[in-house]
Design a protein around this motif. Structure first.
Motif, PDB file in Angstrom:
ATOM      1  N   PRO A   1       0.831  -1.197   0.000  1.00 19.75           N
ATOM      2  CA  PRO A   1       0.000   0.000   0.000  1.00 19.75           C
ATOM      3  C   PRO A   1       0.871   1.256   0.000  1.00 19.75           C
ATOM      4  O   PRO A   1       1.892   1.302   0.683  1.00 19.75           O
ATOM      5  CB  PRO A   1      -0.795  -0.104   1.307  1.00 19.75           C
ATOM      6  N   LYS A   2       0.442   2.264  -0.722  1.00 24.68           N
ATOM      7  CA  LYS A   2       1.261   3.468  -0.927  1.00 24.68           C
ATOM      8  C   LYS A   2       1.670   4.136   0.375  1.00 24.68           C
ATOM      9  O   LYS A   2       2.796   4.554   0.546  1.00 24.68           O
ATOM     10  CB  LYS A   2       0.477   4.468  -1.786  1.00 24.68           C
ATOM     11  N   ASP A   3       0.712   4.266   1.293  1.00 27.30           N
ATOM     12  CA  ASP A   3       1.011   5.031   2.513  1.00 27.30           C
ATOM     13  C   ASP A   3       1.500   4.133   3.647  1.00 27.30           C
ATOM     14  O   ASP A   3       1.345   4.434   4.810  1.00 27.30           O
ATOM     15  CB  ASP A   3      -0.241   5.802   2.946  1.00 27.30           C
ATOM     16  N   THR A   4       2.061   2.988   3.304  1.00 31.71           N
ATOM     17  CA  THR A   4       2.521   2.064   4.336  1.00 31.71           C
ATOM     18  C   THR A   4       4.031   1.898   4.258  1.00 31.71           C
ATOM     19  O   THR A   4       4.596   1.814   3.177  1.00 31.71           O
ATOM     20  CB  THR A   4       1.863   0.686   4.152  1.00 31.71           C
ATOM     21  N   ARG A   5       4.650   1.826   5.396  1.00 29.11           N
ATOM     22  CA  ARG A   5       6.095   1.636   5.415  1.00 29.11           C
ATOM     23  C   ARG A   5       6.453   0.188   5.059  1.00 29.11           C
ATOM     24  O   ARG A   5       5.758  -0.746   5.435  1.00 29.11           O
ATOM     25  CB  ARG A   5       6.646   1.927   6.803  1.00 29.11           C
ATOM     26  N   LEU A   6       7.570   0.039   4.373  1.00 29.03           N
ATOM     27  CA  LEU A   6       8.070  -1.313   4.085  1.00 29.03           C
ATOM     28  C   LEU A   6       8.448  -2.027   5.373  1.00 29.03           C
ATOM     29  O   LEU A   6       8.440  -3.252   5.451  1.00 29.03           O
ATOM     30  CB  LEU A   6       9.277  -1.245   3.151  1.00 29.03           C
ATOM     31  N   SER A   7       8.801  -1.253   6.396  1.00 26.21           N
ATOM     32  CA  SER A   7       9.241  -1.851   7.661  1.00 26.21           C
ATOM     33  C   SER A   7       8.077  -2.145   8.606  1.00 26.21           C
ATOM     34  O   SER A   7       8.290  -2.646   9.705  1.00 26.21           O
ATOM     35  CB  SER A   7      10.239  -0.925   8.352  1.00 26.21           C
ATOM     36  N   ALA A   8       6.858  -1.843   8.165  1.00 24.46           N
ATOM     37  CA  ALA A   8       5.696  -2.194   8.992  1.00 24.46           C
ATOM     38  C   ALA A   8       5.368  -3.665   8.772  1.00 24.46           C
ATOM     39  O   ALA A   8       5.689  -4.238   7.731  1.00 24.46           O
ATOM     40  CB  ALA A   8       4.508  -1.313   8.606  1.00 24.46           C
ATOM     41  N   PRO A   9       4.710  -4.287   9.753  1.00 27.83           N
ATOM     42  CA  PRO A   9       4.390  -5.716   9.589  1.00 27.83           C
ATOM     43  C   PRO A   9       3.407  -5.938   8.443  1.00 27.83           C
ATOM     44  O   PRO A   9       2.496  -5.137   8.253  1.00 27.83           O
ATOM     45  CB  PRO A   9       3.745  -6.085  10.925  1.00 27.83           C
ATOM     46  N   VAL A  10       3.609  -6.994   7.683  1.00 22.86           N
ATOM     47  CA  VAL A  10       2.649  -7.335   6.635  1.00 22.86           C
ATOM     48  C   VAL A  10       1.394  -7.896   7.310  1.00 22.86           C
ATOM     49  O   VAL A  10       1.478  -8.619   8.304  1.00 22.86           O
ATOM     50  CB  VAL A  10       3.251  -8.333   5.619  1.00 22.86           C
ATOM     51  N   VAL A  11       0.245  -7.490   6.797  1.00 21.50           N
ATOM     52  CA  VAL A  11      -1.037  -8.010   7.303  1.00 21.50           C
ATOM     53  C   VAL A  11      -1.878  -8.449   6.102  1.00 21.50           C
ATOM     54  O   VAL A  11      -1.430  -8.336   4.956  1.00 21.50           O
ATOM     55  CB  VAL A  11      -1.793  -6.958   8.141  1.00 21.50           C
ATOM     56  N   ASN A  12      -3.076  -8.923   6.361  1.00 25.45           N
ATOM     57  CA  ASN A  12      -3.912  -9.451   5.277  1.00 25.45           C
ATOM     58  C   ASN A  12      -3.242 -10.611   4.546  1.00 25.45           C
ATOM     59  O   ASN A  12      -3.241 -10.684   3.315  1.00 25.45           O
ATOM     60  CB  ASN A  12      -4.291  -8.358   4.266  1.00 25.45           C
ATOM     61  N   VAL A  13      -2.614 -11.476   5.330  1.00 29.69           N
ATOM     62  CA  VAL A  13      -2.023 -12.677   4.733  1.00 29.69           C
ATOM     63  C   VAL A  13      -2.709 -13.907   5.320  1.00 29.69           C
ATOM     64  O   VAL A  13      -3.068 -13.923   6.492  1.00 29.69           O
ATOM     65  CB  VAL A  13      -0.505 -12.780   4.992  1.00 29.69           C
ATOM     66  N   SER A  14      -2.925 -14.900   4.504  1.00 26.68           N
ATOM     67  CA  SER A  14      -3.584 -16.126   4.963  1.00 26.68           C
ATOM     68  C   SER A  14      -2.567 -17.040   5.647  1.00 26.68           C
ATOM     69  O   SER A  14      -1.360 -16.843   5.541  1.00 26.68           O
ATOM     70  CB  SER A  14      -4.207 -16.854   3.770  1.00 26.68           C
ATOM     71  N   TRP A  15      -3.076 -18.037   6.304  1.00 26.25           N
ATOM     72  CA  TRP A  15      -2.211 -19.030   6.973  1.00 26.25           C
ATOM     73  C   TRP A  15      -1.350 -19.762   5.936  1.00 26.25           C
ATOM     74  O   TRP A  15      -0.158 -19.957   6.142  1.00 26.25           O
ATOM     75  CB  TRP A  15      -3.102 -20.014   7.741  1.00 26.25           C
ATOM     76  N   PHE A  16      -1.954 -20.109   4.817  1.00 25.60           N
ATOM     77  CA  PHE A  16      -1.182 -20.817   3.789  1.00 25.60           C
ATOM     78  C   PHE A  16      -0.040 -19.946   3.270  1.00 25.60           C
ATOM     79  O   PHE A  16       1.077 -20.431   3.045  1.00 25.60           O
ATOM     80  CB  PHE A  16      -2.095 -21.215   2.626  1.00 25.60           C
ATOM     81  N   ALA A  17      -0.322 -18.640   3.083  1.00 30.26           N
ATOM     82  CA  ALA A  17       0.710 -17.735   2.565  1.00 30.26           C
ATOM     83  C   ALA A  17       1.812 -17.540   3.599  1.00 30.26           C
ATOM     84  O   ALA A  17       3.012 -17.527   3.261  1.00 30.26           O
ATOM     85  CB  ALA A  17       0.092 -16.392   2.188  1.00 30.26           C
ATOM     86  N   ALA A  18       1.413 -17.393   4.862  1.00 32.51           N
ATOM     87  CA  ALA A  18       2.395 -17.226   5.937  1.00 32.51           C
ATOM     88  C   ALA A  18       3.291 -18.456   6.017  1.00 32.51           C
ATOM     89  O   ALA A  18       4.518 -18.361   6.148  1.00 32.51           O
ATOM     90  CB  ALA A  18       1.678 -16.996   7.271  1.00 32.51           C
ATOM     91  N   LYS A  19       2.660 -19.610   5.901  1.00 34.09           N
ATOM     92  CA  LYS A  19       3.400 -20.863   5.962  1.00 34.09           C
ATOM     93  C   LYS A  19       4.395 -20.976   4.789  1.00 34.09           C
ATOM     94  O   LYS A  19       5.543 -21.370   4.964  1.00 34.09           O
ATOM     95  CB  LYS A  19       2.382 -22.003   5.885  1.00 34.09           C
TER      96      LYS A  19
END
Lengths: 260, 196
Positions: free
Chosen positions: A98-116
């Motif tokens: 997202p444009k207004d989000t820092r690269l160093s902020a935690p990623v969110v909106n990720v599924s369990w499969f993607a996290a895995k």
């Protein structure tokens, strides 16, 4: 521009390859808020094996490097079985956070499969619930600060703060193990999120309850004062593996020795 | 006997059985995005044969999870699936397969699975399978099964029977144990019917 992009991706990839810092946790006897023994209402300490845990949650920048290297996890390519529509929905494009989000902020909106899959890509895995809970029990000086009302209040204060539009960068104050952001930043996936179901009510007894789940039946919460941890369990137990939320991220763990 | 054998989530999903199958035909190569067969998983059956989960594609399946040392609910799952199959015509029965995956790969070895299949009178339609822990966790997660290993070696787990169409999409779920769930039988017939 193309070239700049290539340099940028290469830089991001090298962050992913070298930037993941893990802390080593000694393990030991640990009492979970979830009963681990044969008697559902009785606490039974378990032995947590030594393991390594990412010092901070996975960031937008790291996840960008991951989806760049593994296009099958980009939001327009991932099969619905592994991630619902909200997966990385706030990203500017399939390869732009997202444009207004820092690269160093935690990623969110990720599924369990993607996290895995992310964790597998760096030779790691998601932590188990017990590992997560064990790491999250520590404060700056103590391995287990959970009985301290002042510490509990501090954690709960996070839940009282209204959510900010922009998540701050990872890397807050570290606990005794050198791990940060266990509380106060995002919720986190665990490997066995689908093992955290709780029987609603100890009043329900008899046949229906016995059949609700196979096995020795209901489990209950042992330490009912650990609200902050209980909220996590409640959230995780309500999720499907393809679900994502705007406050749910993850970090990875590694076993020290390959289990036999 | 009908029992509510459901977690909260399953309960919401299966008020009766959830039949939500538009009869979409996918070209041979293209797997639907929500197909279980998107999951790359290697399993081993009761005869020691290793197979890819996706190799089940082409035949509708009743799918459930169990573990052999479970004394209470798991035998009922086998029984309920058997009743469900028996409610179909012989031709329908021939066009259906059953896949049972163990929560307990440590104890459910190929030999144990073989014996379990015999105990429950499973014919060639049934596959009892095991896989490594990571694969079992992913398989369960993809189908919405919750399970937890207890210190005693027992498992808590949700009891569900799910119907996959030929392309591996979940088209019905049932948490009713005992007799065949009429809604599940209906959905199975529909999944077996040749596309109009």
């Amino acid at each position: 521009m193309k070239r700049l992009g290539a340099i940028l991706s290469a830089a991001l990839l090298s962050i992913a390859a070298h930037g993941a810092e893990y802390a080593r946790l000694p393990g030991g006897r640990f009492e979970s808020v979830l009963p681990q023994g044969p008697v559902p209402t009785q606490s039974t300490p378990v032995e947590v094996q030594p393991f390594e845990l990412r010092k901070a949650p996975v960031t937008n920048g790291e996840f960008l490097a991951f989806v760049t290297a593994h296009p099958q996890w980009q939001r327009d390519k991932v099969p619905a079985l592994f991630a619902e529509k909200s997966y990385l929905a706030s990203w500017a494009s399939s390869v732009q956070p997202p444009k207004d989000t820092r690269l160093s902020a935690p990623v969110v909106n990720v599924s369990w499969f993607a996290a895995k899959a992310f964790c597998e890509s760096e030779g790691a895995r998601l932590p188990t619930w017990i590992e997560w809970e064990y790491a999250a029990a520590a404060d700056e000086t103590r391995n287990d600060a959970r009985a301290d009302p002042a510490w509990r209040r501090r954690i709960l204060a996070w839940y009282e703060r209204p959510a900010t539009a922009q998540l701050p960068p990872v890397g807050g104050a570290t606990n005794k193990y050198g791990v940060s952001d266990m509380h106060g930043l995002v919720w986190e996936w665990v490997d066995d999120f689908n093992a955290l179901f709780i029987a609603g009510d100890s009043r329900t007894q008899g046949d229906p309850d016995l059949l609700k789940f196979c096995g020795s039946g209901a489990i209950s919460i042992i330490d009912r004062d650990s609200y902050a941890v209980l909220m996590r369990i409640a959230l995780l137990s309500s999720l499907n593996a393809a679900d994502t939320t705007s406050t749910l991220g993850f970090r990875c763990a590694r076993s020290l020795e390959e289990p036999q | 006997m009908t029992a509510t054998c459901l977690g909260r989530r399953e309960f919401l999903l299966s008020m009766g059985a959830l039949a939500c199958a538009p009869l979409t035909t996918f070209a041979n190569g293209a797997l639907p995005p929500d197909s279980l067969y998107q999951l790359q998983a290697s399993l081993t059956d009761q005869d020691g044969r290793t197979f890819d989960l996706a190799s089940r594609r082409g035949t509708p399946q009743l799918v459930s999870m169990f573990y052999t040392s479970c004394e209470m609910v798991c035998p009922m799952i086998f029984e309920t699936i058997r009743y469900t199959v028996q409610a179909l015509s012989p031709a329908e029965q021939r066009a259906l397969q059953v896949l049972m995956v163990s929560f307990d790969p440590a104890r459910d070895t190929v030999q144990v699975l073989k014996r379990t299949a015999q105990v429950h009178g499973c014919d060639e339609r049934w596959t009892l399978a095991r896989a490594d822990d990571t694969t079992v966790r992913k398989f369960a997660a993809a189908l919405g099964f919750q399970y937890r290993r207890l210190a005693s070696g027992e498992f808590n787990h949700s009891t569900l029977i799910e119907l996959l169409d030929a392309n591996g999409r979940v088209v019905a779920k049932s948490g009713k144990l005992g007799n065949a769930d009429p809604a599940l039988v209906r959905a199975t017939r529909q999944a077996l019917a040749p596309p109009a």
